[in-house]
Design an enzyme around this catalytic site. Structure first.
Site, PDB file in Angstrom:
ATOM      1  N   LYS A  24       0.820  -1.221   0.000  1.00  0.00           N
ATOM      2  CA  LYS A  24       0.000   0.000   0.000  1.00  0.00           C
ATOM      3  C   LYS A  24       0.853   1.271   0.000  1.00  0.00           C
ATOM      4  CE  LYS A  24      -2.291  -0.676   3.813  1.00  0.00           C
ATOM      5  NZ  LYS A  24      -1.764  -1.969   4.283  1.00  0.00           N
ATOM      6  N   ARG A  78      -9.220   0.821   9.237  1.00  0.00           N
ATOM      7  CA  ARG A  78      -8.752  -0.534   9.472  1.00  0.00           C
ATOM      8  C   ARG A  78      -9.797  -1.357  10.217  1.00  0.00           C
ATOM      9  NH1 ARG A  78      -3.079   0.260   9.090  1.00  0.00           N
ATOM     10  NH2 ARG A  78      -1.774  -1.545   9.424  1.00  0.00           N
ATOM     11  N   ARG A  88      11.879  -2.706  11.259  1.00  0.00           N
ATOM     12  CA  ARG A  88      10.848  -2.318  12.220  1.00  0.00           C
ATOM     13  C   ARG A  88      10.584  -3.481  13.167  1.00  0.00           C
ATOM     14  NH1 ARG A  88       6.049  -0.055   8.542  1.00  0.00           N
ATOM     15  NH2 ARG A  88       4.875  -1.235  10.093  1.00  0.00           N
TER      16      ARG A  88
END
Ligand code: ADP
Ligand code: ZN
Length: 210
Positions: free
Chosen positions: A13, A88, A152
């Site tokens: 995305k 979401r 991350r």
């Protein structure tokens, strides 16, 4: 044009959003990026959000909705925007409908096994936010600003699995919620191959006078 990008974590995305933002001159609003900025501060909210993100769970709807509402009200969003990572949950989608009209929802589709592979090899520049794959950048140094790349915390295997479960349970019901304005694209190919049909579609939509 007001656009939502829907898709599992790691479906691409963010990469797609950057291309749309550049070509159609509308800001990319990534709730993940907004939360990562909040977490850098030291506040009770920052600590709470940090914990939730590290576990791969979702930040509470109330906090998330307020944050997006404020961001969308800024002048740069007048012409439109791309929401990357929001809504979401169906609750977030319902709230969004009360303060904004979304023109189209782009669903980015990718098989879970490919997602797990891609996220495990993803590295991020902590300085400028650029995203790389270790296959393309084995030196793990940002090509834009020379900063050493990091992985991350939520791109580690266990957390990835949990994020995918959260997507299936909480976020995928939004596919039905937006069934009247859904445009589907596969991101199995290269970033350019993914973008090409999206660009054609959005160009047409823009011509129709959005
Ligand atoms: P990805 O799409 O790669 O999972 P993001 O950068 O979009 O990652 O989001 C990282 C984390 O930020 C999520 O796992 C979640 O904890 C939090 N987050 C982002 N967007 C939302 C949202 N709309 N609602 C709740 N939590 C969110
Ligand atoms: Zn960088």
């Amino acid at each position: 044009m007001k656009i939502i990008l829907l898709g599992a974590p790691g479906s691409g995305k963010g990469t797609l959003a950057k291309k749309i933002s550049r070509d159609f001159d509308i800001p990319q609003i990534s709730t993940g990026d907004l939360f990562r900025a909040i977490v850098k501060e030291s506040s009770p909210l920052a600590n709470k959000v940090k914990e939730i993100m590290a576990s791969g769970g979702l930040v509470p709807d109330e906090i998330t909705i307020e944050m997006v509402k404020d961001r969308i009200a800024k002048p740069d969003c007048k012409k439109g925007f791309i929401l990357d990572g929001f809504p979401r949950t169906v609750k977030q989608g319902e709230a969004l409908a009360t303060f904004s009209n979304i023109d189209t929802v782009i669903l980015v589709e990718l098989a879970n096994e490919v997602i797990i592979d891609r996220l495990s090899s993803r590295r991020t520049c902590p300085n400028c936010g650029e995203i790389y794959s270790i296959e393309d950048n084995p030196e793990e140094i940002c090509k834009k600003c020379n900063t050493p790349l990091i992985q991350r915390d939520d791109d580690k295997p266990d957390t990835i699995r949990h994020r995918l479960e959260v997507y299936d349970k909480n976020t995928s019901p939004l596919i039905n919620f937006y069934s009247d304005r859904l445009f589907k694209v596969s991101s199995a190919g290269s970033p350019e191959e993914t973008y090409s049909p999206v660009k054609a579609f959005l160009t047409k939509l823009e011509e129709k006078g959005e």
